[in-house]
Design a protein around this motif. Sequence first.
Motif: not given
Length: 248
Positions: A216-222, A227-230, A234-237
Motif C-alpha cells: 500500500n503506497i500513497g504519499h510518494a505516488l501523490v 509532475f507526471v500525472g496520477f 501509478v503506472l511507474e510504481m
Amino acid sequence: MTDANRILLGVNIDHVATLRQARGTRYPDPVKAALDAEEAGADGITVHLREDRRHIQERDVRLLKEVLQTRMNFEMGVTEEMLAFAEEIRPAHVCLVPETRQELTTEGGLDVAGQEPRIAAAVQRLSQIGCEVSLFIDPEERQIEASKRVGAPAIELHTGRYADATTPVEAAKELARIRDGVACGLAHGLIVNAGHGLHYHNVEPVAAIAGINELNIGHALVAHALFVGFKQAVLEMKQLIVAAASRG
Ligand SMILES: CC(=O)[C@@H](O)[C@H](O)COP(=O)(O)O
Ligand SMILES: NCC(=O)COP(=O)(O)O
C-alpha cells in the motif's frame, strides 16, 4: 512468473484529499484519483478515514464504494464510530490501524498483543459482515502471533522504520525485520501486506521479498503525480514493484 512472485499495488489516495482539505475546495477529488489509479493498474484503493477528518471524508468513502471497479481497503482506528461506519459501508477489506489525533502520520503499528480482547471483538464484528480484516502492525513476532490469535486473516507490516532509516546499515537491519515478519506471517497462514513511507527509491527491496501479497503506497505516488500525472505515477510504481517481485 509464479504465484510467489505476484505482487499487488494498493493505491492510497489520502493525500489527494489532503490537498483538497487545505483550501476547502471541491478539488482535487480523491474519487477521480481512484478511478485514474484503477485505469493505470492499481489492484485496490486504500483510504484512511481519520478521526480528525484531516483528509478523507465520509462522502469520499460512500462514493468510492459505489464506483470502484477493484476493491476498497478501508483503514480505520478501532473505535465504535468507525466500526459502525464500516458496518454501513461494508468495504471488501478493512485494515485496523492505531491512531492518535496529534500524530503527523501513523507512527507505529497497532499493539495487538497488548489489547487482544478488544481487537478480537472488532475483527469478529467486521468479519461477520464479510470484510477481510488486516491488522497494521510492526514486523514483530509477538504482534504477528497475536494477530493470528485474534482471528485476522491478514496483516500489513508497517515499513516506516525501514523508510526512515538514515544509513544503509540501518536500512538493511529494518529490511531484515520486514523479511522475517513476512516469513513469520506466512508460517502462521496469514496474508501479508506491507506499506508506509515506501517510494520510488526504496520500494524494490521490499517488493522483492517473496510472499508479500500487496504493497500500500500513497504519499510518494501523490507527490510524483504532481509532475507526471496520477496515472503515470501509478503506472511507474506498478511496473517497478512487479519487476522487483519477479526478480526477487
Ligand atoms: C495507516 C497508514 O499508513 C496510512 O493511512 C497513511 O498513514 C496515510 O497517511 P497519513 O498517516 O498521513 O494519514
Ligand atoms: N498503509 C500504508 C499506506 O496506505 C500508505 O502509506 P504512505 O505511502 O502514504 O506512507
